[in-house]
Design a protein around this motif. Structure first.
Motif, PDB file in Angstrom:
ATOM      1  N   GLY A 114       0.748  -1.381   0.152  1.00 22.52           N
ATOM      2  CA  GLY A 114       0.041   0.151  -0.375  1.00 22.52           C
ATOM      3  C   GLY A 114       0.266   1.233   0.364  1.00 22.52           C
ATOM      4  O   GLY A 114       0.344   2.504  -0.729  1.00 22.52           O
ATOM      5  N   MET A 115       2.342   1.545   0.683  1.00 26.67           N
ATOM      6  CA  MET A 115       2.965   2.594   0.740  1.00 26.67           C
ATOM      7  C   MET A 115       3.528   2.620  -0.823  1.00 26.67           C
ATOM      8  O   MET A 115       3.747   3.529  -1.082  1.00 26.67           O
ATOM      9  CB  MET A 115       3.807   2.267   1.820  1.00 26.67           C
ATOM     10  CG  MET A 115       3.174   2.684   3.199  1.00 26.67           C
ATOM     11  SD  MET A 115       4.302   2.389   4.958  1.00 26.67           S
ATOM     12  CE  MET A 115       5.907   0.957   4.212  1.00 26.67           C
ATOM     13  N   TYR A 117       2.249   1.974  -3.244  1.00 23.25           N
ATOM     14  CA  TYR A 117       1.468   1.902  -4.506  1.00 23.25           C
ATOM     15  C   TYR A 117       0.572   3.565  -3.833  1.00 23.25           C
ATOM     16  O   TYR A 117       1.021   3.769  -5.837  1.00 23.25           O
ATOM     17  CB  TYR A 117      -0.233   0.824  -4.500  1.00 23.25           C
ATOM     18  CG  TYR A 117      -0.876   1.481  -5.472  1.00 23.25           C
ATOM     19  CD1 TYR A 117      -0.454   1.469  -6.971  1.00 23.25           C
ATOM     20  CD2 TYR A 117      -2.465   2.068  -5.004  1.00 23.25           C
ATOM     21  CE1 TYR A 117      -2.299   1.336  -7.991  1.00 23.25           C
ATOM     22  CE2 TYR A 117      -3.453   2.023  -5.922  1.00 23.25           C
ATOM     23  CZ  TYR A 117      -3.343   2.152  -7.286  1.00 23.25           C
ATOM     24  OH  TYR A 117      -4.156   2.040  -8.553  1.00 23.25           O
ATOM     25  N   SER A 118       1.140   3.398  -2.768  1.00 22.09           N
ATOM     26  CA  SER A 118       0.270   5.205  -2.664  1.00 22.09           C
ATOM     27  C   SER A 118       1.079   6.501  -3.326  1.00 22.09           C
ATOM     28  O   SER A 118       1.355   7.311  -3.966  1.00 22.09           O
ATOM     29  CB  SER A 118      -0.146   5.772  -1.863  1.00 22.09           C
ATOM     30  OG  SER A 118       0.302   5.102  -0.521  1.00 22.09           O
ATOM     31  N   GLY A 119       2.542   6.015  -2.740  1.00 22.77           N
ATOM     32  CA  GLY A 119       3.369   7.289  -2.592  1.00 22.77           C
ATOM     33  C   GLY A 119       3.118   8.846  -2.135  1.00 22.77           C
ATOM     34  O   GLY A 119       3.564   9.442  -2.324  1.00 22.77           O
ATOM     35  N   VAL A 120       2.214   8.764  -1.466  1.00 23.79           N
ATOM     36  CA  VAL A 120       2.084   9.991  -0.913  1.00 23.79           C
ATOM     37  C   VAL A 120       2.399   9.811   0.560  1.00 23.79           C
ATOM     38  O   VAL A 120       2.647   8.453   1.504  1.00 23.79           O
ATOM     39  CB  VAL A 120       0.562   9.349  -0.268  1.00 23.79           C
ATOM     40  CG1 VAL A 120       0.124  10.897   0.426  1.00 23.79           C
ATOM     41  CG2 VAL A 120      -0.586   9.535  -1.783  1.00 23.79           C
ATOM     42  N   ALA A 123       0.779   8.828   4.220  1.00 26.56           N
ATOM     43  CA  ALA A 123       0.107   7.429   3.655  1.00 26.56           C
ATOM     44  C   ALA A 123       2.109   6.616   4.140  1.00 26.56           C
ATOM     45  O   ALA A 123       2.021   5.233   4.764  1.00 26.56           O
ATOM     46  CB  ALA A 123       0.435   6.620   2.604  1.00 26.56           C
TER      47      ALA A 123
END
Length: 164
Positions: A114-115, A117-120, A123
């Motif tokens: 998830g980290m 994939y998000s790249g925010v 997050a």
């Protein structure tokens, strides 16, 4: 200056041992605890009731009872009384730990994915915070599972797992 004659050396060594023993009995020994002296310190501090190093609980004011140093007591210290009551056999407790360990590993993998994939940035920061908790929970449950596979677990009766 060192004494030169053997009787004087023996007397000096005996006096030094007596001084160290006196300091140990009074609880003010600052000499290092070597492997050869460890049984002496252990015998003097814990196994004799009422000795100089009896630990007093600051809350209740009573002496702290040292647990027995057996494999069964170590196994029972790894689990809470509610866990012993919730699972009737060691197999069910072991299955619970395996499933929870697999859950922690799956959550860690999902967090990393998830980290990535998000790249925010927020997050990733929150994911790292959650991963730090999982990096504590995974080894903790692993050690508890390892304790269940030891010799103490095989000596317990499988149908009754209540602590002694």
């Amino acid at each position: 200056m060192r004494p030169s004659s053997p009787p004087l050396r023996r007397a000096t060594a005996a006096a030094t041992r007596a001084r160290v023993a006196t300091r140990v009995e009074r609880g003010r020994c600052s000499t290092p605890c070597t492997a050869s002296r460890w049984p002496y310190f252990l015998d003097r501090s814990w196994t004799v009731p009422g000795t100089f190093l009896q630990v007093i609980d600051p809350v209740y004011g009573e002496p702290v009872q040292r647990p027995p140093n057996t494999a069964a007591s170590l196994l029972h210290e790894h689990f809470s009384p509610s866990e012993w009551q919730s699972f009737p056999t060691l197999g069910s407790l072991r299955a619970f730990l395996v499933s929870r360990l697999l859950l922690w590993v799956a959550l860690a993998a999902a967090l990393v994915a998830g980290m990535a994939y998000s790249g925010v940035e927020a997050a990733v920061t929150f994911g790292c915070l959650l991963l730090s908790a999982l990096f504590i929970l995974i080894p903790w449950d692993g050690v508890r599972l390892y304790a269940l596979s030891g010799p103490a677990a095989s000596s317990l009766v499988p149908a009754r797992t209540a602590p002694p």
